[in-house]
Design a protein around this motif. Structure first.
Motif, PDB file in Angstrom:
ATOM      1  N   ARG A 139     -27.187  13.017 -63.583  1.00  0.00           N
ATOM      2  CA  ARG A 139     -27.259  11.700 -63.016  1.00  0.00           C
ATOM      3  C   ARG A 139     -26.995  11.838 -61.431  1.00  0.00           C
ATOM      4  O   ARG A 139     -25.849  12.642 -61.290  1.00  0.00           O
ATOM      5  N   LEU A 140     -27.375  11.051 -60.847  1.00  0.00           N
ATOM      6  CA  LEU A 140     -26.939  10.967 -59.500  1.00  0.00           C
ATOM      7  C   LEU A 140     -25.489  10.551 -59.141  1.00  0.00           C
ATOM      8  O   LEU A 140     -24.806   9.740 -59.659  1.00  0.00           O
ATOM      9  N   SER A 141     -25.042  11.235 -58.201  1.00  0.00           N
ATOM     10  CA  SER A 141     -23.604  11.141 -57.986  1.00  0.00           C
ATOM     11  C   SER A 141     -23.388  10.773 -56.473  1.00  0.00           C
ATOM     12  O   SER A 141     -23.933  11.515 -55.394  1.00  0.00           O
ATOM     13  N   LEU A 142     -22.266   9.730 -55.982  1.00  0.00           N
ATOM     14  CA  LEU A 142     -22.118   9.420 -54.823  1.00  0.00           C
ATOM     15  C   LEU A 142     -21.147  10.116 -54.227  1.00  0.00           C
ATOM     16  O   LEU A 142     -20.637  10.212 -53.050  1.00  0.00           O
ATOM     17  N   GLN A 143     -20.300  11.095 -55.046  1.00  0.00           N
ATOM     18  CA  GLN A 143     -19.032  11.693 -55.056  1.00  0.00           C
ATOM     19  C   GLN A 143     -19.271  13.231 -54.453  1.00  0.00           C
ATOM     20  O   GLN A 143     -19.946  14.023 -55.177  1.00  0.00           O
ATOM     21  N   ARG A 144     -18.743  13.609 -53.232  1.00  0.00           N
ATOM     22  CA  ARG A 144     -18.837  15.013 -52.645  1.00  0.00           C
ATOM     23  C   ARG A 144     -18.267  15.886 -53.616  1.00  0.00           C
ATOM     24  O   ARG A 144     -18.790  17.122 -53.583  1.00  0.00           O
ATOM     25  N   SER A 145     -17.275  15.727 -54.345  1.00  0.00           N
ATOM     26  CA  SER A 145     -16.700  16.508 -55.098  1.00  0.00           C
ATOM     27  C   SER A 145     -17.596  17.120 -56.413  1.00  0.00           C
ATOM     28  O   SER A 145     -17.315  17.891 -56.968  1.00  0.00           O
ATOM     29  N   ASP A 146     -18.506  16.051 -56.692  1.00  0.00           N
ATOM     30  CA  ASP A 146     -19.376  16.387 -57.793  1.00  0.00           C
ATOM     31  C   ASP A 146     -20.467  17.530 -57.518  1.00  0.00           C
ATOM     32  O   ASP A 146     -20.979  18.149 -58.634  1.00  0.00           O
ATOM     33  N   TYR A 147     -20.510  17.898 -56.320  1.00  0.00           N
ATOM     34  CA  TYR A 147     -21.521  18.834 -55.940  1.00  0.00           C
ATOM     35  C   TYR A 147     -20.769  20.205 -55.734  1.00  0.00           C
ATOM     36  O   TYR A 147     -19.955  20.394 -54.575  1.00  0.00           O
ATOM     37  N   SER A 148     -20.901  21.199 -56.385  1.00  0.00           N
ATOM     38  CA  SER A 148     -20.485  22.443 -56.316  1.00  0.00           C
ATOM     39  C   SER A 148     -21.074  23.581 -55.467  1.00  0.00           C
ATOM     40  O   SER A 148     -20.419  24.528 -54.915  1.00  0.00           O
ATOM     41  N   TYR A 149     -22.416  23.476 -55.424  1.00  0.00           N
ATOM     42  CA  TYR A 149     -23.059  24.279 -54.650  1.00  0.00           C
ATOM     43  C   TYR A 149     -23.474  23.695 -53.180  1.00  0.00           C
ATOM     44  O   TYR A 149     -24.162  22.616 -53.126  1.00  0.00           O
ATOM     45  N   TRP A 150     -23.298  24.426 -52.252  1.00  0.00           N
ATOM     46  CA  TRP A 150     -23.706  24.019 -51.043  1.00  0.00           C
ATOM     47  C   TRP A 150     -24.373  24.916 -49.964  1.00  0.00           C
ATOM     48  O   TRP A 150     -24.216  26.277 -50.229  1.00  0.00           O
ATOM     49  N   GLY A 151     -25.359  24.672 -49.125  1.00  0.00           N
ATOM     50  CA  GLY A 151     -25.912  25.366 -48.283  1.00  0.00           C
ATOM     51  C   GLY A 151     -25.050  25.495 -46.886  1.00  0.00           C
ATOM     52  O   GLY A 151     -23.995  24.965 -46.846  1.00  0.00           O
ATOM     53  N   GLN A 152     -25.431  26.413 -46.068  1.00  0.00           N
ATOM     54  CA  GLN A 152     -24.839  26.504 -44.804  1.00  0.00           C
ATOM     55  C   GLN A 152     -25.029  25.510 -43.882  1.00  0.00           C
ATOM     56  O   GLN A 152     -24.186  25.685 -42.837  1.00  0.00           O
ATOM     57  N   GLY A 153     -25.980  24.753 -43.977  1.00  0.00           N
ATOM     58  CA  GLY A 153     -26.459  23.728 -43.007  1.00  0.00           C
ATOM     59  C   GLY A 153     -27.387  24.149 -42.060  1.00  0.00           C
ATOM     60  O   GLY A 153     -27.662  25.121 -41.672  1.00  0.00           O
ATOM     61  N   THR A 154     -28.113  23.008 -41.577  1.00  0.00           N
ATOM     62  CA  THR A 154     -29.185  23.312 -40.585  1.00  0.00           C
ATOM     63  C   THR A 154     -28.985  22.091 -39.607  1.00  0.00           C
ATOM     64  O   THR A 154     -28.652  21.149 -39.879  1.00  0.00           O
ATOM     65  N   GLN A 155     -29.033  22.290 -38.356  1.00  0.00           N
ATOM     66  CA  GLN A 155     -28.539  21.582 -37.149  1.00  0.00           C
ATOM     67  C   GLN A 155     -29.847  20.808 -36.677  1.00  0.00           C
ATOM     68  O   GLN A 155     -31.212  21.293 -36.532  1.00  0.00           O
ATOM     69  N   VAL A 156     -29.558  19.631 -36.587  1.00  0.00           N
ATOM     70  CA  VAL A 156     -30.609  18.518 -36.227  1.00  0.00           C
ATOM     71  C   VAL A 156     -30.012  17.660 -34.957  1.00  0.00           C
ATOM     72  O   VAL A 156     -29.113  17.383 -35.080  1.00  0.00           O
ATOM     73  N   THR A 157     -30.806  18.096 -33.858  1.00  0.00           N
ATOM     74  CA  THR A 157     -30.495  17.500 -32.624  1.00  0.00           C
ATOM     75  C   THR A 157     -31.538  16.468 -32.258  1.00  0.00           C
ATOM     76  O   THR A 157     -32.815  16.950 -32.090  1.00  0.00           O
ATOM     77  N   VAL A 158     -31.194  15.207 -32.143  1.00  0.00           N
ATOM     78  CA  VAL A 158     -32.164  14.189 -31.672  1.00  0.00           C
ATOM     79  C   VAL A 158     -31.743  13.762 -30.138  1.00  0.00           C
ATOM     80  O   VAL A 158     -30.880  13.030 -30.143  1.00  0.00           O
TER      81      VAL A 158
END
Length: 126
Positions: free
Chosen positions: A105-124
């Motif tokens: 189920r959906l979680s709004l808590q960052r701590s509930d997500y254990s797997y993360w990517g390295q990130g991708t930059q978005v510049t507008v």
């Protein structure tokens, strides 16, 4: 062992669109699971942008992106997307996808997500 990788960011002008990809490896599948997209701008806290559960269909979008951003599952089973339309300068940030092997189920808590990517930059910017 589980890894997530984001791609699709770039330098765009206000009003443009981007589709960010999140690809899972190491046995991770998004089927019947929840996942989320976060972003972090310089000097600001990492914030939840969007989340979706394929277990119960629940979704969440932060007010600032409602009607503009959509989580999509149109691609391969190990890939999810964040479709971003009508981008604004305030959307500029590093965007991260996040998941967990047991999160249904959906979680709004960052701590509930254990797997993360390295990130991708978005510049507008114009």
């Amino acid at each position: 062992q589980v890894q997530l990788a984001e791609s699709g960011g770039g330098f765009v002008q206000p009003g443009d669109s981007l589709r960010l990809s999140c690809i899972a490896s190491g046995g991770q599948s998004f089927s019947s699971l929840a996942m989320a997209w976060f972003r972090q701008a310089p000097g600001k806290e990492r914030e939840l942008v969007a989340a979706f559960s394929w277990f119960d269909g629940d979704s969440y979008y932060v007010d600032s992106v409602k009607g503009r951003f959509t989580i999509s599952s149109d691609g391969p089973r190990n890939t999810r997307y964040l479709v971003m339309n009508n981008l604004k300068p305030e959307d500029s940030a590093v965007y991260y996808c996040a998941a967990d092997s047991y999160l249904r189920r959906l979680s709004l808590q960052r701590s509930d997500y254990s797997y993360w990517g390295q990130g991708t930059q978005v510049t507008v910017s114009s």
